[in-house]
Motif scaffolding. Structure first.
Motif, PDB file in Angstrom:
ATOM      1  N   ILE A  19     -19.609  22.783  24.224  1.00 51.41           N
ATOM      2  CA  ILE A  19     -20.748  22.918  25.136  1.00 51.41           C
ATOM      3  C   ILE A  19     -21.063  24.391  25.370  1.00 51.41           C
ATOM      4  N   LYS A  20     -20.033  25.192  25.588  1.00 53.21           N
ATOM      5  CA  LYS A  20     -20.219  26.620  25.832  1.00 53.21           C
ATOM      6  C   LYS A  20     -20.876  27.300  24.631  1.00 53.21           C
ATOM      7  N   ALA A  21     -20.361  26.948  23.433  1.00 51.33           N
ATOM      8  CA  ALA A  21     -20.907  27.569  22.217  1.00 51.33           C
ATOM      9  C   ALA A  21     -22.387  27.227  22.031  1.00 51.33           C
ATOM     10  N   MET A  22     -22.755  25.969  22.310  1.00 49.80           N
ATOM     11  CA  MET A  22     -24.152  25.557  22.164  1.00 49.80           C
ATOM     12  C   MET A  22     -25.041  26.311  23.139  1.00 49.80           C
ATOM     13  N   ILE A  23     -24.571  26.455  24.379  1.00 45.43           N
ATOM     14  CA  ILE A  23     -25.373  27.160  25.390  1.00 45.43           C
ATOM     15  C   ILE A  23     -25.573  28.622  24.988  1.00 45.43           C
ATOM     16  N   ASP A  74     -34.727  24.308  29.640  1.00 46.14           N
ATOM     17  CA  ASP A  74     -34.999  22.874  29.522  1.00 46.14           C
ATOM     18  C   ASP A  74     -34.608  22.362  28.144  1.00 46.14           C
ATOM     19  N   LYS A  75     -34.897  23.153  27.118  1.00 47.63           N
ATOM     20  CA  LYS A  75     -34.555  22.723  25.763  1.00 47.63           C
ATOM     21  C   LYS A  75     -33.043  22.651  25.572  1.00 47.63           C
ATOM     22  N   ILE A  76     -32.366  23.666  26.147  1.00 53.98           N
ATOM     23  CA  ILE A  76     -30.890  23.678  26.034  1.00 53.98           C
ATOM     24  C   ILE A  76     -30.293  22.469  26.777  1.00 53.98           C
ATOM     25  N   LEU A  77     -30.836  22.146  27.937  1.00 53.85           N
ATOM     26  CA  LEU A  77     -30.343  20.993  28.707  1.00 53.85           C
ATOM     27  C   LEU A  77     -30.568  19.700  27.951  1.00 53.85           C
ATOM     28  N   ASP A  78     -31.707  19.564  27.291  1.00 53.25           N
ATOM     29  CA  ASP A  78     -31.986  18.369  26.505  1.00 53.25           C
ATOM     30  C   ASP A  78     -30.966  18.221  25.370  1.00 53.25           C
ATOM     31  N   HIS A 118     -26.454  15.638  22.643  1.00 51.13           N
ATOM     32  CA  HIS A 118     -25.276  15.798  21.771  1.00 51.13           C
ATOM     33  C   HIS A 118     -23.955  15.440  22.473  1.00 51.13           C
ATOM     34  N   PHE A 119     -23.863  15.601  23.786  1.00 54.42           N
ATOM     35  CA  PHE A 119     -22.585  15.382  24.499  1.00 54.42           C
ATOM     36  C   PHE A 119     -22.664  14.224  25.502  1.00 54.42           C
ATOM     37  N   SER A 120     -23.754  13.472  25.471  1.00 54.23           N
ATOM     38  CA  SER A 120     -23.916  12.303  26.350  1.00 54.23           C
ATOM     39  C   SER A 120     -23.698  12.675  27.811  1.00 54.23           C
ATOM     40  N   LEU A 121     -24.297  13.769  28.251  1.00 56.37           N
ATOM     41  CA  LEU A 121     -24.149  14.229  29.616  1.00 56.37           C
ATOM     42  C   LEU A 121     -25.351  13.816  30.450  1.00 56.37           C
ATOM     43  N   SER A 122     -25.110  13.641  31.732  1.00 58.46           N
ATOM     44  CA  SER A 122     -26.237  13.459  32.653  1.00 58.46           C
ATOM     45  C   SER A 122     -26.905  14.815  32.853  1.00 58.46           C
ATOM     46  N   ARG A 123     -28.137  14.785  33.351  1.00 57.53           N
ATOM     47  CA  ARG A 123     -28.837  16.062  33.541  1.00 57.53           C
ATOM     48  C   ARG A 123     -28.108  16.927  34.565  1.00 57.53           C
TER      49      ARG A 123
END
Length: 351
Positions: free
Chosen positions: A302-306, A317-321, A326-331
């Motif tokens: 998650i850290k690397a993607m951010i 917003d795009k990063i949150l989407d 990819h990680f099945s996270l809630s907003r």
């Protein structure tokens, strides 16, 4: 032995009126056995009461296991019983049992079967097997406390019975129990010659009580005389004292064995518990470590993607989407991760 008159004892009867506590009452197995083996006249009276036979109908009573007074008993587990042949036919085996033993029903059954199986002489047919009755006199319950077979009966009789029709298999083989514990539950207490009076005599703990109950019953008076004679017999007293010391020593050894057994059991239990605890702890630790490792790996991803997306100039917003997809996270969860690592990336960039 044909019974014609009371046993003639080498004893001066004028010392019979003693006072105080009975050192060896008739509930003492060695006293009971020795006195009745010596005194067939008294035994005749007891069997008359127990078996409901008129004394005149007992024409012979032969002791089948005579023992010399004061005889040394080597085996502490020997059954001290009175074994007699009644009227040249029926074998009666009587045992006074007031000591504690486990498995009393099995013990009595074994004794009854042993006497019955040994009663057939070599070369004789089964039709020659004599009737055998085992009479157990005891001061406790025959069965364990909560056993449904327990009954608060003064007198009990046990036979082989067909359970379907309650018919007795044979009357030649059975156990009779006299329970001194339930003496007050006796039905016929008024018969001066009945089994109730004999049970009271057995329970006597003083000379006064013994003589009072025996009074006016020639058979009971006879056994009271035998008790008195034996209490003045040095050989008998010496054997009773030896048996008492053996019993104390035996009980001490059993207590010591129980104590050591408990100690070994506790030590083994602690050892097994420690080993099991270590094994469970290791397994639990590995499981927790694996879970922690997976969680750490996901968070690093998650850290690397951010960080990568921020460097590429993507909007929040795009990063949150992407995180949610990819990680099945809630907003909400994705926002927490974004805030954390975006802040770290910003701080690192300023440095």
């Amino acid at each position: 032995m044909t019974i014609l008159s009371p046993e003639v004892l080498d004893f001066q009867k004028d010392i019979l009126p003693l006072k105080g506590k009975l050192r060896f009452p008739l509930t003492h197995d060695y006293m009971f056995t020795t006195s009745f083996r010596r005194n067939t006249y008294a035994l005749k009276g007891f069997l008359s009461a127990k078996l409901n036979i008129h004394p005149d109908d007992i024409t012979s009573l032969e002791i089948m296991n005579p023992m010399e007074t004061g005889a040394y008993i080597d085996n502490k587990d020997i059954v001290l019983d009175v074994k007699a042949c009644l009227n040249h036919l029926t074998i009666i085996d009587i045992e006074m049992q007031v000591a504690h033993y486990d498995y009393l029903p099995e013990r009595f059954l074994y004794q009854l079967c042993r006497v019955y199986s040994n009663s057939l002489s070599k070369g004789r047919g089964y039709d020659m097997l004599p009737p055998v009755i085992h009479i157990a006199i005891m001061d406790k319950d025959l069965f364990p406390k909560n056993d449904i077979r327990n009954a608060e009966d003064f007198l009990s009789e046990y036979y082989l019975v067909n359970r379907n029709n309650n018919k007795v298999y044979t009357g030649n083989f059975h156990l009779e129990v006299v329970s001194l514990k339930y003496l007050n539950n006796a039905v016929d207490k008024d018969d001066p010659n009945g089994i109730y009076q004999w049970a009271r005599l057995f329970q006597s703990t003083t000379w006064e009580e013994l003589n009072m109950i025996a009074k006016n019953n020639e058979y009971m008076e006879s056994i009271a005389t035998s008790v008195c004679a034996l209490c003045h017999d040095p050989k008998f007293v010496a054997e009773c004292e030896r048996r008492f010391l053996n019993e104390v020593e035996y009980n001490s050894r059993m207590s010591e064995a129980d104590r050591k057994g408990m100690e070994r059991g506790m030590a083994r239990g602690m050892e097994q518990g420690l080993a099991q605890g270590m094994e469970q702890g290791l397994a639990q630790g590995m499981e927790q470590g694996l879970v922690y490792g997976v969680e750490q790996g996901i968070e690093r991803g998650i850290k690397a993607m951010i960080v990568d997306n921020l460097e590429d100039g993507h909007s929040a917003d795009k990063i949150l989407d992407k995180l949610m997809r990819h990680f099945s996270l809630s907003r909400e969860k994705a926002q927490i991760y974004y805030d954390k690592y975006a802040r770290e990336a910003s701080f690192s960039g300023k440095q």
